[in-house]
Design a protein around this motif. Structure first.
Motif, PDB file in Angstrom:
ATOM      1  N   THR A  12      56.526  17.396  11.461  1.00  0.00           N
ATOM      2  CA  THR A  12      56.850  16.351  10.495  1.00  0.00           C
ATOM      3  C   THR A  12      56.327  14.977  10.911  1.00  0.00           C
ATOM      4  N   ALA A  13      55.665  14.906  12.067  1.00  0.00           N
ATOM      5  CA  ALA A  13      55.267  13.588  12.564  1.00  0.00           C
ATOM      6  C   ALA A  13      53.985  13.072  11.919  1.00  0.00           C
ATOM      7  N   LEU A  14      53.307  13.925  11.156  1.00  0.00           N
ATOM      8  CA  LEU A  14      52.079  13.481  10.500  1.00  0.00           C
ATOM      9  C   LEU A  14      52.300  13.374   8.998  1.00  0.00           C
ATOM     10  N   ASN A  15      51.624  12.406   8.385  1.00  0.00           N
ATOM     11  CA  ASN A  15      51.725  12.226   6.945  1.00  0.00           C
ATOM     12  C   ASN A  15      51.090  13.430   6.242  1.00  0.00           C
TER      13      ASN A  15
ATOM     14  N   PHE B 254      56.002  12.133  19.397  1.00  0.00           N
ATOM     15  CA  PHE B 254      57.388  12.530  19.196  1.00  0.00           C
ATOM     16  C   PHE B 254      57.571  14.037  19.299  1.00  0.00           C
ATOM     17  N   GLN B 255      58.834  14.438  19.127  1.00  0.00           N
ATOM     18  CA  GLN B 255      59.193  15.833  19.340  1.00  0.00           C
ATOM     19  C   GLN B 255      58.659  16.782  18.270  1.00  0.00           C
ATOM     20  N   GLU B 256      58.752  16.362  17.007  1.00  0.00           N
ATOM     21  CA  GLU B 256      58.508  17.307  15.926  1.00  0.00           C
ATOM     22  C   GLU B 256      57.103  17.167  15.366  1.00  0.00           C
TER      23      GLU B 256
ATOM     24  N   MET C 208      52.680   6.304  21.286  1.00  0.00           N
ATOM     25  CA  MET C 208      53.883   7.143  21.386  1.00  0.00           C
ATOM     26  C   MET C 208      53.715   8.420  20.576  1.00  0.00           C
TER      27      MET C 208
ATOM     28  N   THR D 236      45.970  10.447  17.910  1.00  0.00           N
ATOM     29  CA  THR D 236      46.331   9.204  17.215  1.00  0.00           C
ATOM     30  C   THR D 236      46.868   8.175  18.203  1.00  0.00           C
TER      31      THR D 236
END
Lengths: 314, 525
Positions: B93-96, B88-90, B86, B157
């Motif tokens: 901010t979706a990665l550490n 996501f939109q952002e 999956m 990923t």
């Protein structure tokens, strides 16, 4: 990263210069004669004049500042007026108690705070979380001297596992460590309560981040996602508090030092103040300022290790 | 094949999804469209079993023979990232932020135990190459990459283990049009070459029309219509589908009028930011965010300013509003120079509406207080009764009730809040209204109504608009003239229809080519 470290070092140096100027100004330059102050109201002129010469108060202010600083850099902190021994020697003896005590307390508080903070955040809103948070509230509310006395009553007086106070010196390392156990527990507990709350709230904020959802979508179980992705991101506020706590523990342990009759820095500065020994007060204050600035520097470096985004900022 | 069979979801007893059924086939893209709050993302999270606490599901999600809803959490962990990926939109901010991208891609392999450290890094390298990041080293951190590159890392990923289903939840909504086109191309290629099924969730009908084989239209937690994309979009059997399609192409009726005198002019405006530090005391060359821009807005005109993020639109806007000083050139509005020191009465003449209808209000103020705030710009502030009358009029002008003035912002929907923001901008009777991405955060149907309102207000009040947006469709619908901005400069300028029909500059051509458009079969006259 190297540039970041150099930048922090530069800021450390500047802070030290500014702090030393402020301390020097407050104690020596502001109206009133330090020698007359130290000797009290009834001292006669000749004694004051002798002390002035003794303290090196003659000469221009700039020259006195330079000689004070250069003395300190060479390890010469002057001679204590009341103890009649070099301040450097006095401070060194006390540091052998205060630094181990502070480190001991800090390790203990971190070791308590991390697991319970993590546990609390992972179980947010459940019974365990409420229990832990209630416990930390209590930990913050209880004064540490009272807790220290309680420890003495239980473990020293009743159970007789530890001695009630005093410090045997490092010639007998085991006995010395043992003497520090109860005071460091008394010091660590309120600190741990604060740190656990900071850890919990920082973690809860991190757990709501988008990358935690990404981690779960990769197949990480909730607990592993927390340990692998949330923990390091939550460290910045926690490191800040750890830094502040260590600085506080170095000199702020004065009450606990008194409860346990420990010859630490806090007691030295307290005695220096009551006996109007400005040489001691001035030097120990400078030393504490140095310690705080040094800890801040270490925390800054730890920030950059924890968060790669900070490494670029000089 | 993955099938949802009468999937229903309730969170703390409140029904979120009702009887959602559809199937996804390997090598095909299934588009799920709908407005915000329709349940699209919740459908995806239910599929992944990543629902918030208090969620209760019924029905079935079938993969092979088993129902995913019955699987224990440990088994779901083994499926997530492995069979189900999956994104996501952002991407920002979706990665550490504290882990390198190589580690984050390799982690998918390592937690599923398919590769040891060294091998996982090799696979990570190969997957990053596959998503078009062959020139980016593994030891980069997310903050060192652009938004499009980060979304590519997220995709790498998610596809590291070649899952059977890839769920993409609004994967390009936060990206610029040219980046969006590249990411959509990448997704299309992955579906074709790797044979995975793609569940594409989006609010943008043009995007699904372009990419999906099948689509389902969602409204209020239910699928109202589904079928092959072409059929659904051309037949438009359900009224909601029709409404969505009409709204996404909506052009408000505007009365052409002769233009009056210049109201807002800028000549050779320069806005510089200090360059990065090079040494202790030295800085690099300053960044020219706005580099010699000239413009003129006439009375009654609607002027568009388009460009991608970082092109300098916002910096220029701040200068035009007199919020920041300029380093070169000059700005004048209503015959007076514009600068941070300009008088309040001049500010009352230029008002602004921002993008976010949620963040731009103080949540503790009632609407009356919010709308009346610009009165402090006036020399003669109206008394209490007059103030309430004026606020009531402003609310009526934007299609709300005067009685709404005693409510608080949280009592309104996003579209209503944007109406309140417009009412606040109009309260001082300005001549110029700056609309900074003012409809970008809104759903298509709400957006269409706000565009109608803006066109109507312009007709009635003779307002002049400076309309700033990255959305070409919207700019085309509401402006007379358009300027295209790239890297601090205006690269093309002209009557809107002419620029859109026959773009001259390469950049304008690239922008228009990248913007997803509804196919002709989806347009009903």
């Amino acid at each position: 990263m190297l540039r970041y470290v150099l930048g922090r070092l530069l800021s450390l140096g500047l802070s030290l210069i500014v702090a030393s100027l402020v301390i020097f100004t407050v104690i020596e330059v502001i109206p009133g004669d330090p020698a007359a102050f130290m000797l009290g109201l009834n001292a006669d002129e000749a004694t004051v004049a002798a002390l002035r010469a003794d303290l090196g108060l003659e000469g221009s202010k700039a020259a006195r500042y330079v000689s004070w600083i250069s003395g300190m850099v060479q390890g010469d902190f002057g001679t204590s007026y009341t103890y009649r021994v070099p301040v450097g020697q006095l401070v060194a003896d006390r540091l052998w108690v205060s630094i181990p005590l502070a480190l001991f307390a800090l390790i203990l508080s971190t070791a308590i705070a991390f697991p319970i903070g993590i546990l609390s955040a992972a179980n947010r809103g459940r019974g365990l979380d409420y229990g832990i948070m209630g416990g930390t509230q209590l930990g913050i509310a209880i004064p540490n001297f009272w807790f220290g006395m309680l420890l003495v009553l239980v473990f020293a007086v009743t159970l007789q596992w530890f001695s009630a106070g005093g410090f045997p010196g490092w010639e007998t390392p085991l006995a010395a460590l043992k003497a520090l156990v109860l005071p460091s527990i008394a010091l660590a507990l309120p600190q741990a309560a604060i740190l656990a709350r900071v850890m919990r709230s920082a973690l809860i904020e991190t757990l709501a981040q988008d990358y935690m959802r990404t981690a779960r979508a990769k197949g990480l179980p909730r607990r592993q996602a927390l340990l692998r992705h949330a923990l390091r991101n939550a460290l910045i506020p926690v490191l800040t508090i750890i830094g502040l706590q260590f600085s506080f523990l170095l000199a702020g342990a004065i009450i606990i030092e008194n409860v346990f009759f420990l010859p630490g820095l806090g007691r030295l500065i307290f005695q220096g103040i009551t006996q109007r020994d400005l040489v001691v007060v001035e030097s120990v204050t400078m030393l504490l300022v140095f310690a705080v600035i040094l800890v801040t520097f270490i925390v800054d470096i730890a920030y950059a290790i924890a968060d790669p985004r900070l490494r670029r900022r000089a | 094949m993955i099938t949802l069979d009468r999937l229903s979801l309730a969170i703390h007893g409140e029904a979120i999804l009702r009887d959602v059924s559809f199937s996804m086939v390997p090598g095909k893209t299934f588009g799920l469209v709908g407005e915000s709050g329709s349940g699209k993302s919740m459908t995806a999270l239910a599929l992944m079993q990543l629902l918030p606490e208090g969620a209760e599901t019924s029905g079935a999600v079938t993969l092979d023979d088993g129902n995913l809803l019955d699987r224990p959490e440990a088994e779901m962990c083994a499926l997530r990232g492995n069979e189900l990926g999956m994104i996501f939109q952002e991407p920002m901010t979706a990665l550490n932020p504290v882990q390198t991208i190589g580690d984050q891609v390799a982690e998918t392999l390592r937690i599923h135990g398919v590769a040891a450290r060294a091998e996982a890094r090799e696979v990570a390298r190969a997957r990053l190459d596959r998503v078009g990041l062959d020139h980016v080293p593994l030891d980069r951190f997310p903050h060192e990459l652009s938004g499009g590159q980060r979304q590519r890392v997220c995709i790498a990923t998610a596809i590291a283990l070649r899952p059977r289903l890839l769920i993409a939840d609004e994967p390009t909504t936060a990206l610029d049009v040219t980046t969006q086109a590249q990411i959509l191309d990448l997704l299309r290629g992955l579906v074709e070459e790797e044979g995975m099924a793609l569940l594409l969730i989006t609010h943008d009908l043009a995007v699904v029309a372009d990419l999906a084989d099948h689509i389902a239209v969602m409204q209020d937690g239910e699928i109202v219509e589904q079928g092959p994309t072409r059929q659904v979009l051309s037949e438009q059997r359900h009224p909601y589908t029709r409404a969505l399609l009409e709204a996404s192409d909506h052009r408000p009726a505007r009365t052409p009028r002769p233009l009056g005198a210049p109201l807002l002019t800028a000549s050779d405006v320069e806005r510089h930011y200090p360059g990065p530090r090079v040494g202790l005391l030295r800085r690099g060359a300053p960044l020219k965010a706005v580099d010699g821009v000239s413009l003129m807005l006439q009375t009654g005109e609607s002027l568009g300013l388009v460009g991608e993020s970082g092109c300098g639109k916002s910096t220029l806007t701040r200068a035009l509003l007199g919020l920041d000083g300029v380093q070169g050139g000059s700005i004048a509005a209503l015959g007076n120079p514009v600068s941070p020191a300009m008088p309040n009465t001049l500010r009352a003449g230029i008002q602004v509406v921002f993008q976010d209808p949620y963040g731009s209000f103080n949540p503790r103020w009632p609407v009356e207080h919010l709308i009346a705030e610009p009165f402090h710009l006036l020399d003669a502030k109206p008394a209490r009764d007059a103030r309430r009358t004026r606020v009531g009029e402003a609310l009526q002008a934007v299609g709300l009730q005067p009685s709404d003035m005693d409510k608080y912002p949280h009592e309104f929907s996003g579209g209503q809040r944007q109406r309140i923001a417009i009412a606040r901008a109009l309260i001082t009777h300005p001549k110029i209204l700056v609309l900074d991405e003012a409809v970008s955060a809104l759903d298509v149907r709400v957006r269409a109504r706000i565009l109608d309102l803006l066109a109507d207000l312009q007709d009635r009040m003779g307002l002049s608009y400076l309309f700033i947006s990255h959305d070409l469709t919207v700019v085309r619908a509401i402006t007379d003239r358009v300027m295209v901005m790239q890297a601090g400069r205006i690269v093309e300028e002209g009557p809107t229809e002419q620029v859109f029909a026959a773009p001259q500059h390469d950049y304008t051509q690239a922008l228009l080519a990248a913007a997803p458009r509804l196919p002709d079969y989806a347009r009903k006259e």
